[in-house]
Scaffold this active site. Structure first.
Site, PDB file in Angstrom:
ATOM      1  N   CYS A 255       0.826  -1.207   0.000  1.00  0.00           N
ATOM      2  CA  CYS A 255       0.000   0.000   0.000  1.00  0.00           C
ATOM      3  C   CYS A 255       0.858   1.254   0.000  1.00  0.00           C
ATOM      4  O   CYS A 255       0.351   2.366  -0.005  1.00  0.00           O
ATOM      5  CB  CYS A 255      -1.024  -0.006   1.113  1.00  0.00           C
TER       6      CYS A 255
ATOM      7  N   CYS B 185      -0.273   9.474   5.288  1.00  0.00           N
ATOM      8  CA  CYS B 185       1.032   8.968   5.735  1.00  0.00           C
ATOM      9  C   CYS B 185       1.196   9.130   7.235  1.00  0.00           C
ATOM     10  O   CYS B 185       1.678   8.244   7.924  1.00  0.00           O
ATOM     11  CB  CYS B 185       2.173   9.695   5.033  1.00  0.00           C
TER      12      CYS B 185
END
Lengths: 225, 399
Positions: free
Chosen positions: A64, A138
């Protein structure tokens, strides 16, 4: 097709400096000085697993695009997190966000578990003086890794009642497969995404969930084996 | 060695597949068409006639390179526009005989997204797979062609991995199965390196743009073989024989034609030079442990290098390279606008992590051996640094 607006007042124009995470010059690397600082000179990362730790958390997968591993040293008396070591696979903001989080958790003698669990992605982003909008996922991973490591600490110290339970969550929307189903499949012996798929069919209904499914498989394999 | 001194920083440009700079000859050819010869080619007075003459000279130059008639060239606003025109224009014009199109899975988004649009309009599109090196599976192509297939679109050379397709062979397969099926090729990346004679290639439509061949951005052309049924894509005045409306970008078209002439004239010598640099770079990069070459080892553009560096992510590598003044690209999701990893690397049968760690270096006119040496000096420590802080340790595909 644009509809004729019934509003009489003109709507507020969008901020001109941010269009889909790019600045107006199309610069996708519009990272702040703080992000650059922590990317080029990351704090508290380790090249190999530290020997002295009592909480380990891992989230994400290389599939991912982001993966983080966090080792914590927690003082059992004060519950202060004195050490936060990490490794990260990911883009500049992922690396910078993990580095920043490690500083936030350990600065001024270290945060307590309760304080650390209160750190939100927004707090990390604020300390980094912002991130391009499409990069925010993130740093979301950073606080997840911290939470996973704290849960691991609870597990190791026989405080299972304190583990923050994450309720079952639907992963494959088409086939209604939850994270609990994936956990059960791993417990039943499946160790790869393919093996879990043989048991649950996850991803066959909604292929978009595969990265997330793989992440869970890795997480549970790490947990149980 | 290209050294642009800005803020005392050396810049080594290794992203020619993204776009190129204008060559001085191109700037020179274009110069007078902004200020002096600004006429509208459709105007009848002398200023208009001058512009018209320059426009038609440019068209003839291009036609000579393609080995076609000047009226078979339509000047357009970009490679993307030409691709869209080729697909959507032929699809609608030939609806009477079918609703089926074929495109490879590694087409540029200008083709793929046009296909997706056509699917919403009742057309059916077959996406052709490629092998592990990115070559179209010819037997699959043969099987996919039907009576109602309007068009097949195959990218001449891929922009990410540089794999070059056997266009002539593809044409023969198509025409044997269904002579009415058109072949369109997107030659934007290939135009600087290969012969473009349309008869030899066997194509009915071909897209070329300016910004990959040291010509101006915002320019493109579509070759349309005489007799091909195609609708205009932009409607308005009767420019380009009624096939592409809008006052012609005379300066841009002259720039495009000049650029195409130059790259075609120099290609034999320049290809040789670039292949040498390319292979040196590939050899050097593959010396780094756990690196894989993406694309075909030999059937690839003379200027394309694409490697996956395992266990680390592309954007992080790019940012470090940028610090060292090196411009390159990655197929990582993190650096794309959509957060999707490269569809091209994925199409080679590689897992997600191979796309996230893929790096493209594309060489060009200004690059020298010194640039390659510089990259090979700077890059391994960057990889080492990022790997040191990565929790990922994937299996080495070379072992």
């Amino acid at each position: 097709m644009s509809k004729i607006s019934k509003k009489t007042k003109p709507s507020k124009p969008k901020a001109a400096t941010q269009i889909n995470g790019q600045d107006i010059m199309g610069n996708e690397w519009a990272y702040s000085d703080e992000v650059r600082e922590h990317f080029f000179k990351p704090q508290n990362f380790v090249t190999e697993a530290p020997k002295d730790y009592n909480g380990l958390g891992m989230v994400g997968s290389p599939a991912c695009g982001d993966m983080m591993k966090v080792w914590l040293k927690i003082d059992s008396k004060t519950e202060k997190i004195t050490k936060f070591f990490w490794q990260t696979f990911g883009c500049a903001s992922a690396i910078a966000a993990t580095s920043m989080l490690s500083v936030m958790v350990t600065e001024k003698g270290g945060k307590t578990i309760a304080e650390a669990l209160k750190i939100t992605p927004t707090d990390i982003i604020k300390r980094l003086s912002g991130l391009p909008s499409r990069k925010i996922h993130c740093s979301v991973l950073g606080d997840k890794a911290l939470e996973a490591a704290i849960n691991d600490y609870f597990q190791r110290t026989n405080q299972k009642e304190r583990i923050k339970a994450s309720g079952s969550r639907v992963i494959d929307k088409e086939l209604n497969i939850t994270d609990k189903d994936i956990e059960q499949a791993v417990k039943d012996g499946a160790k790869t995404l393919e093996e879990v798929q043989q048991k649950t069919k996850v991803g066959l209904g909604d292929p978009n969930c595969l990265p997330e499914a793989e992440e869970l498989v890795r997480f549970y394999v790490e947990k149980y084996y | 060695m290209m050294k642009i001194m800005s803020k005392n920083k050396k810049i080594v440009y290794l992203d020619h597949a993204a776009t190129t700079y204008l060559r001085p000859e191109v700037i020179k050819a274009m110069a007078s068409f902004g200020s002096d010869n600004y006429g509208n080619p459709s105007s009848l007075y002398s200023k208009g006639r001058e512009a018209k003459k320059a426009l038609e000279t440019a068209r003839s130059k291009v036609a000579a390179i393609l080995g076609c008639q000047p009226e078979e060239i339509i000047f357009e606003g970009s490679g993307t526009e030409s691709d869209n025109h080729a697909l959507i224009g032929t699809a609608y014009a030939n609806r009477g005989r079918g609703n089926h199109l074929i495109a490879t899975v590694i087409e540029h988004h200008a083709v793929l997204h046009a296909c997706e649009f056509l699917e919403t309009q009742g057309f059916e599109v077959t996406y052709l797979p490629v092998d592990k090196d990115g070559i179209v599976k010819l037997e699959e192509l043969e099987k996919s062609i039907r009576q109602e297939t309007i068009l097949v679109s195959v990218v001449f050379a891929n922009n990410e991995i540089g794999t070059v397709q056997p266009i002539r062979e593809i044409s023969q397969i198509i025409k044997k199965k269904n002579p009415k099926t058109y072949l369109h090729t997107d030659a934007c990346q290939a135009a600087g390196f290969y012969e473009l004679k349309v008869d030899e290639l066997g194509v009915d439509l071909m897209t070329i743009n300016g910004s990959k061949i040291y010509g101006p951005k915002g320019t493109g052309l579509l070759y349309v073989k005489k007799g091909t049924m195609i609708y205009p894509f932009i409607h308005g005045g009767g420019q380009e024989q009624g096939r592409r409306a809008g006052t012609e970008n005379v300066a841009g078209i002259i720039g495009l034609a000049t650029a195409l002439e130059l790259v075609q004239k120099e290609k034999a010598k320049e290809n040789q030079r670039l292949i040498k640099l390319r292979d040196k770079l590939i050899t050097g990069l593959l010396k780094i442990p756990k690196t894989v070459l993406n694309g075909h080892p030999t059937q690839r553009l003379p200027n394309n290098v694409n490697v996956t560096v395992l266990d680390i992510e592309g954007e992080a590598m790019l940012l470090h390279l940028d610090e060292a003044g090196i411009c390159a690209s990655t197929g990582s999701a993190c650096s794309s606008g959509t957060l999707e990893p490269s569809h091209v690397i994925m199409a080679l049968g590689h897992p997600y992590e191979m796309a996230h760690g893929s790096m493209r270096f594309s060489l060009g006119h200004v690059n020298t051996e010194e640039d390659i040496d510089y990259l090979l000096e700077v890059f391994p420590p960057i990889v080492e640094k990022l790997r040191a802080m990565s929790p990922v340790n994937l299996k080495n595909p070379k072992s």
